[in-house]
Structure formats: structure tokens, C-alpha cells
Design a protein around this motif. Structure first.
Motif, PDB file in Angstrom:
ATOM      1  N   ILE A  77       0.882  -1.353   0.107  1.00 42.70           N
ATOM      2  CA  ILE A  77       0.037   0.088  -0.222  1.00 42.70           C
ATOM      3  C   ILE A  77       0.942   1.233   0.162  1.00 42.70           C
ATOM      4  O   ILE A  77       0.638   2.158  -0.705  1.00 42.70           O
ATOM      5  N   MET A  78       1.840   1.299   0.553  1.00 45.68           N
ATOM      6  CA  MET A  78       2.987   2.435   0.668  1.00 45.68           C
ATOM      7  C   MET A  78       3.533   2.643  -0.307  1.00 45.68           C
ATOM      8  O   MET A  78       3.700   3.686  -1.010  1.00 45.68           O
ATOM      9  N   ASN A  79       3.986   1.453  -1.181  1.00 40.57           N
ATOM     10  CA  ASN A  79       4.567   1.638  -2.680  1.00 40.57           C
ATOM     11  C   ASN A  79       3.562   2.093  -3.461  1.00 40.57           C
ATOM     12  O   ASN A  79       3.980   3.048  -4.400  1.00 40.57           O
ATOM     13  N   LEU A  80       2.243   1.751  -3.591  1.00 41.64           N
ATOM     14  CA  LEU A  80       1.042   2.432  -4.222  1.00 41.64           C
ATOM     15  C   LEU A  80       0.888   4.001  -3.952  1.00 41.64           C
ATOM     16  O   LEU A  80       0.836   4.711  -5.015  1.00 41.64           O
ATOM     17  N   LEU A  81       0.935   4.229  -2.649  1.00 41.30           N
ATOM     18  CA  LEU A  81       0.673   5.503  -2.472  1.00 41.30           C
ATOM     19  C   LEU A  81       1.918   6.411  -2.941  1.00 41.30           C
ATOM     20  O   LEU A  81       1.947   7.525  -3.325  1.00 41.30           O
ATOM     21  N   GLU A  82       2.984   5.900  -2.938  1.00 43.14           N
ATOM     22  CA  GLU A  82       4.167   6.581  -3.620  1.00 43.14           C
ATOM     23  C   GLU A  82       4.082   6.811  -5.025  1.00 43.14           C
ATOM     24  O   GLU A  82       4.621   7.763  -5.787  1.00 43.14           O
ATOM     25  N   LYS A  83       3.596   5.407  -5.686  1.00 45.85           N
ATOM     26  CA  LYS A  83       3.455   5.813  -7.206  1.00 45.85           C
ATOM     27  C   LYS A  83       2.415   6.980  -7.446  1.00 45.85           C
ATOM     28  O   LYS A  83       2.645   7.649  -8.420  1.00 45.85           O
ATOM     29  N   VAL A  84       1.387   7.111  -6.602  1.00 47.10           N
ATOM     30  CA  VAL A  84       0.338   8.028  -6.729  1.00 47.10           C
ATOM     31  C   VAL A  84       1.037   9.247  -6.554  1.00 47.10           C
ATOM     32  O   VAL A  84       0.868  10.245  -7.242  1.00 47.10           O
ATOM     33  N   ASN A  85       1.870   9.443  -5.661  1.00 44.46           N
ATOM     34  CA  ASN A  85       2.598  10.798  -5.241  1.00 44.46           C
ATOM     35  C   ASN A  85       3.665  11.109  -6.583  1.00 44.46           C
ATOM     36  O   ASN A  85       3.514  12.413  -6.830  1.00 44.46           O
ATOM     37  N   GLU A  86       3.915  10.142  -7.260  1.00 45.16           N
ATOM     38  CA  GLU A  86       4.749  10.430  -8.485  1.00 45.16           C
ATOM     39  C   GLU A  86       4.163  10.696  -9.663  1.00 45.16           C
ATOM     40  O   GLU A  86       4.694  11.547 -10.427  1.00 45.16           O
ATOM     41  N   MET A  87       2.831  10.773  -9.622  1.00 43.85           N
ATOM     42  CA  MET A  87       1.773  10.976 -10.644  1.00 43.85           C
ATOM     43  C   MET A  87       1.563  12.535 -10.207  1.00 43.85           C
ATOM     44  O   MET A  87       0.956  13.123 -11.165  1.00 43.85           O
ATOM     45  N   GLY A  88       2.160  12.995  -9.258  1.00 45.37           N
ATOM     46  CA  GLY A  88       1.561  14.433  -9.052  1.00 45.37           C
ATOM     47  C   GLY A  88       0.875  14.910  -8.045  1.00 45.37           C
ATOM     48  O   GLY A  88       0.582  16.271  -7.479  1.00 45.37           O
ATOM     49  N   THR A  89       0.042  13.747  -7.281  1.00 46.96           N
ATOM     50  CA  THR A  89      -0.726  14.094  -5.992  1.00 46.96           C
ATOM     51  C   THR A  89      -0.098  14.339  -4.727  1.00 46.96           C
ATOM     52  O   THR A  89       0.912  13.719  -4.564  1.00 46.96           O
ATOM     53  N   THR A  90      -0.426  15.243  -4.156  1.00 43.95           N
ATOM     54  CA  THR A  90       0.162  15.463  -2.548  1.00 43.95           C
ATOM     55  C   THR A  90      -0.504  14.442  -1.931  1.00 43.95           C
ATOM     56  O   THR A  90      -1.723  14.172  -1.848  1.00 43.95           O
ATOM     57  N   VAL A  91       0.325  13.808  -1.175  1.00 45.24           N
ATOM     58  CA  VAL A  91       0.181  12.608  -0.223  1.00 45.24           C
ATOM     59  C   VAL A  91       0.249  12.917   1.260  1.00 45.24           C
ATOM     60  O   VAL A  91       1.684  13.242   1.524  1.00 45.24           O
ATOM     61  N   ILE A  92      -0.580  12.757   2.047  1.00 42.83           N
ATOM     62  CA  ILE A  92      -0.335  13.044   3.600  1.00 42.83           C
ATOM     63  C   ILE A  92      -0.892  11.864   4.199  1.00 42.83           C
ATOM     64  O   ILE A  92      -2.251  11.376   4.044  1.00 42.83           O
ATOM     65  N   VAL A  93       0.064  11.128   4.938  1.00 39.92           N
ATOM     66  CA  VAL A  93      -0.279   9.862   5.700  1.00 39.92           C
ATOM     67  C   VAL A  93      -0.198  10.030   7.089  1.00 39.92           C
ATOM     68  O   VAL A  93       0.820  10.446   7.515  1.00 39.92           O
ATOM     69  N   VAL A  94      -1.490   9.926   7.800  1.00 39.68           N
ATOM     70  CA  VAL A  94      -1.432   9.854   9.313  1.00 39.68           C
ATOM     71  C   VAL A  94      -1.340   8.469   9.573  1.00 39.68           C
ATOM     72  O   VAL A  94      -1.976   7.409   9.449  1.00 39.68           O
ATOM     73  N   THR A  95      -0.053   8.354  10.565  1.00 41.92           N
ATOM     74  CA  THR A  95       0.345   6.867  11.092  1.00 41.92           C
ATOM     75  C   THR A  95       0.928   7.066  12.348  1.00 41.92           C
ATOM     76  O   THR A  95       1.435   8.045  12.603  1.00 41.92           O
ATOM     77  N   HIS A  96       1.153   5.722  13.065  1.00 41.23           N
ATOM     78  CA  HIS A  96       1.846   5.766  14.117  1.00 41.23           C
ATOM     79  C   HIS A  96       2.944   4.503  13.880  1.00 41.23           C
ATOM     80  O   HIS A  96       3.477   4.203  14.861  1.00 41.23           O
ATOM     81  N   ASN A  97       2.834   4.017  12.466  1.00 41.25           N
ATOM     82  CA  ASN A  97       3.868   2.785  12.101  1.00 41.25           C
ATOM     83  C   ASN A  97       5.137   3.275  12.010  1.00 41.25           C
ATOM     84  O   ASN A  97       5.378   3.679  10.928  1.00 41.25           O
TER      85      ASN A  97
END
Length: 231
Positions: free
Chosen positions: A178-198
Motif C-alpha cells: 500500500i505504501m508503494n502504491l501511495l508513492e506511485k500516486v505521489n509520483e503522478m503529482g498528487t500531494t499525499v499526507i499519511v497519518v500513522t503511528h507505524n
């Protein structure tokens, strides 16, 4: 650009969830917002979503002052179209298949039927679920369900993706996917903000890390690390 200027939030019972937050997140950034329970992470998201109002200070998103945005009328719904949101518990409709769950987000904004077919097919390919479009949530793994949730959040092409503990219900392998997918989304230009404690996942990704503690920004480091205080 997301800007928090001297933002504080105190709830009715006197709980100070956010204290004098000053923060800038630039377009196209990938940012982790970390902290243990009660640190203010959830309130930060609610403020961005305009679900709650700050007690003081100012929040700007793409030069829009959220404090001047009237709740009645179309301003808030139009603003929220800039945002895609992913939750820990997926929030998929169990009686609808993958295609229908994702298409629902397009129907809410009254997209034409031909555009829905095109956009849903495209985003399901992006998240690696084009072959599962007829499957129902009960027949998917946790990782696959979260991919559907991400597809639904992205199908309307939001400028900003907010992910609230997106790997909280997943095993380490699916969490990394899932993190790899979010990174891919970010590379397409989307600002990504992930809230986590992991902490382990955050430290592996080497992205910007904003650490919150008792409502205060306690750290803000590029390619930083997060030490989970609960451990």
C-alpha cells in the motif's frame, strides 16, 4: 500549498487538541504525520477536511481560506473535491462490487456514464485490480480492499490524498504494498499526507516526517524518522 498559521483547536470540554500549529505542505509532497493516540493527528485531518473549525488561526489550501468558506451552499463540497480520503477500515459498500464501489465516487459528482467507465477502468488498472472489478469486498483480501478504497479516493483526480492509518488493519507485506502504491500516486503529482503511528513503515520510506506530541508539532524532518513513544 497547505498552510496552517498559528492554528489551535480546543474542543467544548476544554481539550486542547492542536496548539499553535504552523505548517506548510507544498504541492506534490509526500508527508507522514506521526504521533501516538491523543497527539492531535485526527484533529489535523478534520481541520483539513473542514469537519471542525479552528478555535484560532488560519488554514489555507491553494490560497483558499477555509475560515471564510461558508458551510451552507456549494463552497465546502466543491473544496472537498480537491481531497481524496482513505481510511483504516476501508469503508467499502459490501453489497456492491469493486467497479460499483469506485464508480460511486464519480456518480456523486454527476460524471457522465462514458467518463465513469473510462476513469474507473483506468484507476483500477493503476491500483492493480482490473481483473477484480466484478468481485465483492467479502471476496477480497485486506490489501485488495484498501486498494479499492484508494482507487475510490483517486478516481475524481483529487489534488490531495489524505490517508488515515491506511495500513492499520494490514500485515507487514500488504502494508508495504500500500505504501508503494501511495508513492506511485505521489509520483503522478498528487500531494499525499499519511497519518500513522507505524514507525517501522515510516522509517523505511524516507519521506518528510511531521511528529506531533500533545497537540504540538514536535518535529518536522525531511527524509526523517519517527520513534513510536508507545513502544
Amino acid at each position: 500549498m497547505i498552510i496552517f498559521e498559528n492554528v489551535s483547536k480546543t474542543y467544548e470540554k476544554g481539550t486542547r487538541a492542536i496548539k499553535n500549529m504552523n505548517l506548510k505542505i507544498r504541492p506534490g509532497e509526500f508527508v507522514f504525520v506521526c504521533g501516538r493516540s491523543g497527539s492531535g493527528k485526527s484533529t489535523f485531518l478534520k481541520l483539513l477536511l473542514k469537519e471542525v473549525e479552528p478555535t484560532s488561526g488560519r488554514i489555507l489550501v491553494d490560497d483558499q481560506d477555509l475560515g471564510k468558506m461558508k458551510r451552507r451552499g456549494k463552497a465546502v463540497p466543491l473544496y472537498r473535491r480537491k481531497l481524496g480520503v482513505v481510511f483504516q477500515d476501508f469503508r467499502l459498500l459490501k453489497d456492491r462490487n469493486v467497479y460499483e464501489n469506485v464508480a460511486l465516487a464519480q456518480r456523486v459528482v454527476a460524471a457522465p456514464a462514458k467518463d465513469i467507465r473510462k476513469e474507473v477502468t483506468s484507476i483500477l488498472t493503476t491500483v492493480g485490480l482490473s481483473s477484480k472489478y466484478k468481485s465483492y469486498p467479502a471476496n477480497l483480501s485486506g490489501g485488495e480492499q484498501q486498494r479499492v478504497a484508494i482507487a475510490r479516493a483517486l478516481v475524481n483526480k483529487p489534488e490531495i490524498l489524505l490517508a488515515d492509518e491506511p495500513t492499520g488493519n494490514l500485515d507487514p507485506s500488504n502494508s508495504q504494498e500500500i505504501m508503494n502504491l501511495l508513492e506511485k500516486v505521489n509520483e503522478m503529482g498528487t500531494t499525499v499526507i499519511v497519518v500513522t503511528h507505524n514507525a517501522e513503515l515510516v522509517n523505511r520510506m524516507k519521506k518528510r516526517v511531521i511528529t506531533m506530541r500533545r497537540g504540538v508539532v514536535a518535529g518536522d524532518v525531511q527524509e526523517g524518522e519517527y520513534q513510536d513513544e508507545s513502544e
